[in-house]
Design a protein around this motif. Sequence first.
Motif, mmCIF file in Angstrom:
data_model
loop_
_atom_site.group_PDB
_atom_site.id
_atom_site.type_symbol
_atom_site.label_atom_id
_atom_site.label_comp_id
_atom_site.label_asym_id
_atom_site.label_seq_id
_atom_site.Cartn_x
_atom_site.Cartn_y
_atom_site.Cartn_z
ATOM 1 N N THR A 48 0.831 -1.215 0.000
ATOM 2 C CA THR A 48 0.000 0.000 0.000
ATOM 3 C C THR A 48 0.864 1.264 0.000
ATOM 4 O O THR A 48 0.473 2.280 -0.572
ATOM 5 C CB THR A 48 -0.946 0.024 1.212
ATOM 6 N N SER A 49 2.037 1.195 0.617
ATOM 7 C CA SER A 49 2.948 2.350 0.569
ATOM 8 C C SER A 49 3.389 2.616 -0.862
ATOM 9 O O SER A 49 3.425 3.762 -1.319
ATOM 10 C CB SER A 49 4.166 2.103 1.463
ATOM 11 N N MET A 78 0.393 3.943 -2.859
ATOM 12 C CA MET A 78 0.129 5.343 -2.525
ATOM 13 C C MET A 78 1.042 6.273 -3.324
ATOM 14 O O MET A 78 0.626 7.324 -3.803
ATOM 15 C CB MET A 78 0.335 5.574 -1.030
ATOM 16 N N ILE A 138 1.616 11.937 3.290
ATOM 17 C CA ILE A 138 0.603 10.879 3.140
ATOM 18 C C ILE A 138 1.249 9.571 2.710
ATOM 19 O O ILE A 138 0.825 8.492 3.117
ATOM 20 C CB ILE A 138 -0.499 11.323 2.146
ATOM 21 N N ALA A 172 1.180 6.019 5.118
ATOM 22 C CA ALA A 172 0.476 4.805 4.686
ATOM 23 C C ALA A 172 0.761 3.592 5.572
ATOM 24 O O ALA A 172 -0.166 2.834 5.909
ATOM 25 C CB ALA A 172 0.814 4.512 3.224
ATOM 26 N N HIS A 178 -1.641 2.708 8.711
ATOM 27 C CA HIS A 178 -3.101 2.635 8.656
ATOM 28 C C HIS A 178 -3.696 1.405 9.337
ATOM 29 O O HIS A 178 -4.857 1.421 9.730
ATOM 30 C CB HIS A 178 -3.587 2.727 7.203
ATOM 31 N N VAL A 180 -5.440 8.995 8.301
ATOM 32 C CA VAL A 180 -5.291 7.803 7.458
ATOM 33 C C VAL A 180 -5.663 6.554 8.266
ATOM 34 O O VAL A 180 -6.396 5.667 7.792
ATOM 35 C CB VAL A 180 -3.843 7.699 6.923
ATOM 36 N N HIS A 226 -9.712 5.373 7.130
ATOM 37 C CA HIS A 226 -9.548 4.783 5.796
ATOM 38 C C HIS A 226 -10.631 3.761 5.454
ATOM 39 O O HIS A 226 -10.709 3.304 4.312
ATOM 40 C CB HIS A 226 -8.150 4.150 5.660
ATOM 41 N N GLU A 246 -6.815 12.556 2.847
ATOM 42 C CA GLU A 246 -5.801 11.522 2.934
ATOM 43 C C GLU A 246 -6.414 10.137 3.184
ATOM 44 O O GLU A 246 -5.915 9.117 2.696
ATOM 45 C CB GLU A 246 -4.780 11.849 4.025
ATOM 46 N N MET A 298 -6.239 6.854 0.810
ATOM 47 C CA MET A 298 -5.793 5.602 1.409
ATOM 48 C C MET A 298 -6.797 4.481 1.152
ATOM 49 O O MET A 298 -6.410 3.320 0.949
ATOM 50 C CB MET A 298 -5.612 5.805 2.924
ATOM 51 N N ASP A 328 -5.913 0.810 -0.215
ATOM 52 C CA ASP A 328 -6.170 -0.299 0.705
ATOM 53 C C ASP A 328 -7.054 -1.353 0.044
ATOM 54 O O ASP A 328 -6.753 -2.551 0.063
ATOM 55 C CB ASP A 328 -6.836 0.249 1.969
#
Length: 561
Positions: free
Chosen positions: A386-387, A390, A413, A417, A420, A476, A480, A501, A505, A509
């Motif tokens: 997810t990082s 993003m 942001i 990530a 979260h 986040v 999310h 944000e 996310m 996600d």
Amino acid sequence: MMTYLYGAALIISVLALVHMAQRNYNNIDVYHWSILLMFPVIIASYWFKSQCTTPDAAYALICFSYLDSTFLFCMVFFYLLHNMGVYVKPWFKIILYGLASVQLLMVSLCYNTTLYYSSVNVHLSDTGTYVKVTSGPLMAFHYIYLAIMLAVMVCIALTAHVRRGKYSRWNFFVYYTLPVLAIILYIVEAAFDADYSLLPVLYGIETIVIALHYDKAHTHDISFIIADYNKKDEVNGYVALSMDGKYLSCNNRAHDFLPFLGGMRVNEKIPEDDAVGHSIHSLIKSFEEDGTYKARYSLGDMTCVCDISYFSLNQTGEHQGYLIRIQDGTEDQRTLDILSDYNKNLNKEVKEKTDSIIEIQQKIVLGMADMIENRDNNTGGHVKRTSDIMRIIIDEIIKRGNLDISEQYAMDIIRAAPTHDLGKLTIDDSILNKPDALTDEEYEIMKTHSVKSGEMVHILLDGVEEEHFVEIAYNVARYHHERWDGRGYPEGLVGTMIPLEARIMAVADVYDALVSKRVYKESMTFEEVNNIMLQGMGTQFDPNMKAVFLGCRDRLEEYYS
């Protein structure tokens, strides 16, 4: 009602003081601080008076309220003269402060007599307590004192007219209107026999204006600007200019190096048609373009050496203007070199500390990701993916420009990530790794991870990370799983009530959850995932994310391939 109004004015004045105290100035202006400290005391006397129930208490508070027409006015007058560059002789200060002290003592010492006030009566009303007084014989001295203060104000106004152009008119206006409005308001309230005074409101407003005006006021005070550099330097000339080249202030020595200053007015631009003035403009231009900070020019038989640097009077370090220092070419330039080295070392130190903070922040975020991975392998892989997703989505947002985000926001942001799903550390293994569908009770427990994630962000990052990053990471983590149509959790927020944000996310996600294999499901094809994502735009996801998703879909598929 009036009690609340006075209380609000008191809170405002105290907050203004706190604001000033946290600016952490290296140099303190005694006039500004003395004036600011007086306001809460005076306003507090009105606030307490609006709640007192006895004449004795009311009289005591009236004594405190006299601080405005006595010491506060004196402080303002002396600051105005200082601002205009007028040297006030000690005997004049003694006289004016002496008159103020006599006036205050007269009110205080007549506490148990009818000499100053023949009667003090307290009245209760729906809006609060108000006090009515009847003047005694000594009240005449108060009017004489006010007449003296008015005469001093007239003299200051005449001095300001004579010295126009030698000081900031806005700065003069801010402070001169304080006693003017206070006296006018006092006269109007006395004429109409008002039950309550609006003077505390005036002082509360003035507190805000003075606190916010502090930096601007001191750009016109050369002694304040150069205080850190050389407080007793009478050899070098100093000139302060605004960022657009307008004259702010100078010391006396500067006139020997820049003859045109004799005809200059504050906030007037340095003349370019003058040979020396042109040299100053050239120095500013070179300084901005290539960092050249030293220059020479000739003035008759004298060779003048000048250097330039930015100056800032606030803690943020934001540039407020240029400080130019000039000296005879035969003079030792050691002081100038020290100033230049000081500025360079300061910038280097700030950069090193900033880099160190960023490094620490990155380690904290990565450490938290490792915690999650040790807890649940699926979630750990999800954190890293997810990082990366993003970053792809943020790049597309910046490319399209349909969502106005800053470079700092984009960086925050992406870094936020990995935080979260921190709350999943609190979920039991039997629920977190259950291969079958969760029961309603288990699902409710699972849903608590978003709230726990937000709490853990504050526990781990408060006091370590910068506030703007903590806020983004919290949003986040907590929001999310909110949905655009309001059917998400934990709060059921709708549309733009959900922080931006968290909306971004949510896309990353869900996309990863659909593409990836989990203990409870198999991975889906890109076509199936794309259909689900597009169907959710406007219901589950922010509809503005549809164009962003379509724009970066190929990069996402390439990443997972």
